[in-house]
Design a protein around this motif. Structure first.
Motif, PDB file in Angstrom:
ATOM      1  N   SER B 397       0.840  -1.207   0.000  1.00  0.00           N
ATOM      2  CA  SER B 397       0.000   0.000   0.000  1.00  0.00           C
ATOM      3  C   SER B 397       0.877   1.259   0.000  1.00  0.00           C
ATOM      4  CB  SER B 397      -0.897   0.060   1.242  1.00  0.00           C
ATOM      5  OG  SER B 397      -1.478  -1.180   1.508  1.00  0.00           O
ATOM      6  N   ILE B 398       1.917   1.262   0.821  1.00  0.00           N
ATOM      7  CA  ILE B 398       2.779   2.447   0.927  1.00  0.00           C
ATOM      8  C   ILE B 398       3.540   2.666  -0.380  1.00  0.00           C
ATOM      9  CG2 ILE B 398       4.768   3.438   2.139  1.00  0.00           C
ATOM     10  CD1 ILE B 398       3.888   1.771   4.599  1.00  0.00           C
ATOM     11  N   LEU B 399       4.050   1.573  -0.937  1.00  0.00           N
ATOM     12  CA  LEU B 399       4.822   1.702  -2.176  1.00  0.00           C
ATOM     13  C   LEU B 399       3.931   2.106  -3.344  1.00  0.00           C
ATOM     14  CD1 LEU B 399       7.179  -1.367  -1.658  1.00  0.00           C
ATOM     15  CD2 LEU B 399       7.863   1.048  -1.653  1.00  0.00           C
ATOM     16  N   ALA B 400       2.704   1.590  -3.356  1.00  0.00           N
ATOM     17  CA  ALA B 400       1.779   1.956  -4.442  1.00  0.00           C
ATOM     18  C   ALA B 400       1.508   3.457  -4.418  1.00  0.00           C
ATOM     19  CB  ALA B 400       0.470   1.177  -4.300  1.00  0.00           C
ATOM     20  N   LEU B 401       1.336   3.983  -3.249  1.00  0.00           N
ATOM     21  CA  LEU B 401       1.095   5.412  -3.085  1.00  0.00           C
ATOM     22  C   LEU B 401       2.233   6.199  -3.721  1.00  0.00           C
ATOM     23  CD1 LEU B 401      -0.892   7.141  -1.119  1.00  0.00           C
ATOM     24  CD2 LEU B 401       1.056   7.197   0.401  1.00  0.00           C
ATOM     25  N   GLU B 402       3.450   5.787  -3.454  1.00  0.00           N
ATOM     26  CA  GLU B 402       4.612   6.499  -3.997  1.00  0.00           C
ATOM     27  C   GLU B 402       4.772   6.264  -5.497  1.00  0.00           C
ATOM     28  OE1 GLU B 402       6.437   8.788  -2.541  1.00  0.00           O
ATOM     29  OE2 GLU B 402       5.022   8.561  -0.883  1.00  0.00           O
ATOM     30  N   TYR B 403       4.462   5.061  -5.931  1.00  0.00           N
ATOM     31  CA  TYR B 403       4.547   4.774  -7.370  1.00  0.00           C
ATOM     32  C   TYR B 403       3.581   5.675  -8.133  1.00  0.00           C
ATOM     33  CZ  TYR B 403       4.322   2.274 -11.808  1.00  0.00           C
ATOM     34  OH  TYR B 403       4.348   1.962 -13.138  1.00  0.00           O
ATOM     35  N   ILE B 404       2.373   5.789  -7.610  1.00  0.00           N
ATOM     36  CA  ILE B 404       1.360   6.612  -8.285  1.00  0.00           C
ATOM     37  C   ILE B 404       1.786   8.090  -8.290  1.00  0.00           C
ATOM     38  CG2 ILE B 404      -1.055   7.400  -8.129  1.00  0.00           C
ATOM     39  CD1 ILE B 404      -1.702   4.557  -7.052  1.00  0.00           C
ATOM     40  N   ARG B 405       2.486   8.486  -7.235  1.00  0.00           N
ATOM     41  CA  ARG B 405       2.994   9.866  -7.195  1.00  0.00           C
ATOM     42  C   ARG B 405       4.225  10.067  -8.062  1.00  0.00           C
ATOM     43  NH1 ARG B 405       2.858  10.383  -0.688  1.00  0.00           N
ATOM     44  NH2 ARG B 405       0.711  11.129  -0.419  1.00  0.00           N
ATOM     45  N   GLY B 406       4.731   8.985  -8.659  1.00  0.00           N
ATOM     46  CA  GLY B 406       5.854   9.114  -9.582  1.00  0.00           C
ATOM     47  C   GLY B 406       7.232   8.980  -8.953  1.00  0.00           C
ATOM     48  N   ALA B 407       7.290   8.446  -7.728  1.00  0.00           N
ATOM     49  CA  ALA B 407       8.582   8.346  -7.045  1.00  0.00           C
ATOM     50  C   ALA B 407       9.407   7.168  -7.547  1.00  0.00           C
ATOM     51  CB  ALA B 407       8.344   8.191  -5.543  1.00  0.00           C
ATOM     52  N   SER B 408      10.689   7.186  -7.235  1.00  0.00           N
ATOM     53  CA  SER B 408      11.547   6.033  -7.484  1.00  0.00           C
ATOM     54  C   SER B 408      11.524   5.161  -6.229  1.00  0.00           C
ATOM     55  CB  SER B 408      12.980   6.493  -7.771  1.00  0.00           C
ATOM     56  OG  SER B 408      13.863   5.433  -7.436  1.00  0.00           O
ATOM     57  N   LEU B 409      11.001   3.962  -6.373  1.00  0.00           N
ATOM     58  CA  LEU B 409      10.789   3.121  -5.188  1.00  0.00           C
ATOM     59  C   LEU B 409      12.099   2.639  -4.570  1.00  0.00           C
ATOM     60  CD1 LEU B 409       7.670   1.078  -6.332  1.00  0.00           C
ATOM     61  CD2 LEU B 409       7.786   3.302  -5.196  1.00  0.00           C
ATOM     62  N   LEU B 410      13.112   2.463  -5.405  1.00  0.00           N
ATOM     63  CA  LEU B 410      14.407   2.030  -4.865  1.00  0.00           C
ATOM     64  C   LEU B 410      14.957   3.066  -3.895  1.00  0.00           C
ATOM     65  CD1 LEU B 410      16.407   0.361  -7.783  1.00  0.00           C
ATOM     66  CD2 LEU B 410      15.799  -0.632  -5.556  1.00  0.00           C
ATOM     67  N   ASP B 411      14.813   4.339  -4.255  1.00  0.00           N
ATOM     68  CA  ASP B 411      15.280   5.404  -3.357  1.00  0.00           C
ATOM     69  C   ASP B 411      14.537   5.359  -2.033  1.00  0.00           C
ATOM     70  OD1 ASP B 411      16.907   6.226  -5.334  1.00  0.00           O
ATOM     71  OD2 ASP B 411      15.706   7.972  -5.940  1.00  0.00           O
ATOM     72  N   ILE B 412      13.273   5.030  -2.120  1.00  0.00           N
ATOM     73  CA  ILE B 412      12.465   5.031  -0.896  1.00  0.00           C
ATOM     74  C   ILE B 412      12.851   3.882   0.028  1.00  0.00           C
ATOM     75  CG2 ILE B 412      10.103   4.615  -0.082  1.00  0.00           C
ATOM     76  CD1 ILE B 412       9.273   6.567  -2.358  1.00  0.00           C
ATOM     77  N   VAL B 413      12.926   2.683  -0.526  1.00  0.00           N
ATOM     78  CA  VAL B 413      13.150   1.544   0.381  1.00  0.00           C
ATOM     79  C   VAL B 413      14.566   1.501   0.947  1.00  0.00           C
ATOM     80  CG1 VAL B 413      11.331   0.144  -0.642  1.00  0.00           C
ATOM     81  CG2 VAL B 413      13.681  -0.138  -1.435  1.00  0.00           C
ATOM     82  N   CYS B 414      15.520   2.191   0.297  1.00  0.00           N
ATOM     83  CA  CYS B 414      16.882   2.119   0.859  1.00  0.00           C
ATOM     84  C   CYS B 414      16.960   2.842   2.199  1.00  0.00           C
ATOM     85  CB  CYS B 414      17.939   2.574  -0.136  1.00  0.00           C
ATOM     86  SG  CYS B 414      17.894   4.302  -0.477  1.00  0.00           S
ATOM     87  N   ASP B 415      15.984   3.682   2.515  1.00  0.00           N
ATOM     88  CA  ASP B 415      15.925   4.320   3.838  1.00  0.00           C
ATOM     89  C   ASP B 415      15.293   3.431   4.911  1.00  0.00           C
ATOM     90  OD1 ASP B 415      16.985   6.679   2.984  1.00  0.00           O
ATOM     91  OD2 ASP B 415      15.053   7.690   2.713  1.00  0.00           O
ATOM     92  N   TRP B 416      14.699   2.341   4.504  1.00  0.00           N
ATOM     93  CA  TRP B 416      13.921   1.528   5.464  1.00  0.00           C
ATOM     94  C   TRP B 416      14.838   0.549   6.192  1.00  0.00           C
ATOM     95  CZ3 TRP B 416       8.814  -0.026   2.441  1.00  0.00           C
ATOM     96  CH2 TRP B 416       8.142   1.157   2.080  1.00  0.00           C
ATOM     97  N   GLN B 417      15.649   1.067   7.089  1.00  0.00           N
ATOM     98  CA  GLN B 417      16.651   0.204   7.697  1.00  0.00           C
ATOM     99  C   GLN B 417      16.161  -0.531   8.945  1.00  0.00           C
ATOM    100  OE1 GLN B 417      19.845   2.505   9.488  1.00  0.00           O
ATOM    101  NE2 GLN B 417      18.674   4.376   9.145  1.00  0.00           N
TER     102      GLN B 417
END
Lengths: 419, 419
Positions: B397-417
């Protein structure tokens, strides 16, 4: 000796911090009330240094103290040392507990876990088949010479309940002058709790008492008291009234019963869900190993999804109808490589539906290789969206079981007058 | 004066008989813990003659005692007389309470109801806007001269909660030396409670305190105490540490945030699920009106289901891989008439997986009309099957939200430590 004054002592900081809600208090007090005991108080205390002084207060007017929690391996698990201190005895290694734990964890027993094999000297170990910490029972002698029976159970609900029903309650029941603690368990599906109560009133036999416990997808019903013949008779009456398949012996889940049958027959299923939208599929796969009974399926939520993914023709039939349910089940059976296709289509509400098929109408379709397809309609009126969907997945599991056994589903559902 | 030692005194025979489950204990202790109070014990007692002697025990090591229940009009409602007896004062007619009740029930006030207008002499009435029984607060002076603050609330949840939030908690918050009762709420996703605690320790600012409440698919985190600037700063630190999107302001569900975006953009999604097997689809449809954002989908549990239902080619790729996740998302997008396709494939365990992709590996694919497809892999190690699947639907759900907003998902998940 009487054991009229009972205290429940529930230990856990997560309870007094309000992180989780206590459920043990209700369960234990309910069962003890059924046995005729009077609960003086339920005390919930944190795992801290004050347990000892509090216990000494409650001992003053208790004959029986039941403890839950605080039997873990860490230093804030104080129950066993507090009871030992109060009984003025040391903690002692219990060989059976040690052997049992060694079998379970091997060399990891050395260190923290080892403390779980200690019980107060002179106390009797109570085995814990579901976890590492044994329970125990024994007496604390008060300054006035009165002996207070103490029974300690672990805190995790699965472990506690197993010990409560199989060891603590039978023991306590005997204290009341040897009354037979007869108890017969059933699982009930689809029938609301209030209706179940009505049916129990109607089917009452002799001095049999009953109680219910609301679980996630079912209600546990137990009969207690009376003779075993009386309980058996009342169980039969209940089954006749509630309807075939909606009351079964023992503690059972509808989905587990279906999965057991599929495993036995080495068959697989696929699903086509509309209003339940994947919930049935999720249930089929909650347990590991599910690829041996579950193939896959379709969530045909939009009408167009029924057409595109399942080739259902909606030109002449409504999306919630017997022909559509059958077409969905046959559609997924055909697209898949499974032995049975199950479909669910209905109005979960709160809006939608029509005069003939109001909100709460759910239709269940079934197809199988070389078998005649069947579909039946049920009405779950006056429920919420969530509870209509929940009832739908349970009903589908029960009906699938009967379909696979070759039953006529119409005959079955016509008995379901209390859903 | 300090009010560090708090006892909750919950009165009701239906609780000690196990007829209903207590919810007040958790609610009140949770709110008081938030304010920094230490709960010594929660005591649940029946409406009987033993309340007085029990109260006298608990008074010995309490600074503050909060009562719920036993304020009704019948003779087994003993709270007001027990507190009066313990405070060694008579019960006295409270004129405001009388006027209030007369307005509500008229001449019916004469008789049983009238007792509800009595409160212990010297105590202050607390109005009850939702019911007939007022609450009250005042002091019981112990033999050692220590004054114990007592606050009594009615038992019915609606009345109790209204009084708790609007009168009791604000009053109690002020006792802590006039600390501002500031409170900032967040919702946290995927991060386990123990990790969240670590991060809070690390990001602590000034005197800000925190607490968590475990909800079904998220954890509510609140900061309290300190100044509002300090809480804001700590919130920002937390967000940086936990990772973008895994800590959001306020009380929010990941799925609701996604649905709000879809509604705003008037777009629909379809799903292709393997290990979560319909759970994501179910979540999309938990609320009424879901056909405006959810189209439908496929549960491609067996490998063959991926091929047959989604045209995924598994000749060169494993079922749990980036290319397969992308092919699944693109497959459902193509078969459907929706704007976005979401896929989930992974090893939920407890068995399965391989060296590179052990149990807990879940891959999320996203495709959209006219958009570049993306997939990312996450590892939820050391969780149970249920909690891996739960985390997977939230992450999707969280990633879909960002995908729809046009984000790069790889950039997002690399912060999820901390997941």
């Amino acid at each position: 000796m009487d054991y009229n004054k009972v205290s429940l002592f529930i230990i856990g900081s997560e309870l007094t911090r309000g992180v989780i809600k206590d459920g043990h208090g209700q369960l234990v007090s309910h069962e003890l009330s059924n046995l005729g005991y009077e609960i003086r108080r339920i005390i919930i205390v944190p795992d801290d240094g004050n347990i000892f002084s509090q216990l000494n207060e409650y001992i003053k007017d208790s004959d029986l103290i039941i403890f839950t929690g605080g039997l873990g391996p860490t230093c804030d698990d104080l129950t066993r040392s507090v009871i030992a201190k109060s009984a003025k005895v040391p903690l002692e290694k219990n060989q059976e507990a040690w052997d049992e734990l060694y079998k379970r964890v091997g060399d990891k027993i050395y260190g923290a876990n080892e403390s779980q094999t200690l019980i107060p000297q002179g106390f009797v170990r109570i085995p814990n088949p579901k976890g590492t910490a044994p329970g125990f029972r024994g007496f604390i002698t008060r300054d006035d010479g009165h002996k207070v029976l103490c029974m300690a159970m672990p805190g995790p609900p699965v472990e506690m309940q197993e010990m409560l029903y199989h060891q603590i309650l039978p023991y306590i029941a005997k204290l009341k002058g040897g009354v037979e603690l007869g108890r017969t368990e059933f699982s009930s599906f689809l029938t609301p709790e209030s209706r179940l109560e009505e049916v129990c009133q109607k089917c009452r036999v002799g001095n049999v008492e009953w109680g219910t416990r609301f679980q996630n997808l079912r209600i546990s019903l137990y009969l207690t008291g009376g003779t075993s013949d009386e309980r058996k008779l009342m169980g039969e009456n209940l089954k006749k009234n509630i309807g075939k398949n909606l009351l079964v012996d023992g503690d059972q889940h509808a989905m587990d019963m279906l999965i057991d049958l599929l495993k036995e027959k080495e068959k697989t299923v696929s699903t086509a869900e509309s209003c339940t939208a994947g919930w049935l599929a999720k249930l089929f796969t909650d347990k590991s190993g599910s690829s041996s009974w579950y193939w896959g399926g379709v969530v045909s939520y939009a009408d167009e999804a029924k057409t595109k993914l399942l080739n259902v023709n909606l030109d002449n039939n409504s999306a919630v109808s017997i022909p559509t349910a059958i077409a969905m089940a046959e559609g997924i059976l055909k697209s898949s490589n499974s032995d049975f296709g199950l479909s669910i289509t209905g109005y979960a509400g709160p809006t939608g539906g029509d005069k003939d098929n109001p909100v709460g109408t759910v239709i269940f379709g079934f197809a199988g290789k070389g078998m005649k397809s069947q579909a039946v309609s049920l009405k779950f009126n006056s429920y919420t969206r969530d509870s209509i969907r929940k009832r739908a997945v349970v009903a589908s599991s029960i009906l699938a079981l009967e379909y696979i056994r070759g039953a006529s589903l119409l005959d079955i559902v016509c008995d379901w007058q209390y859903i």
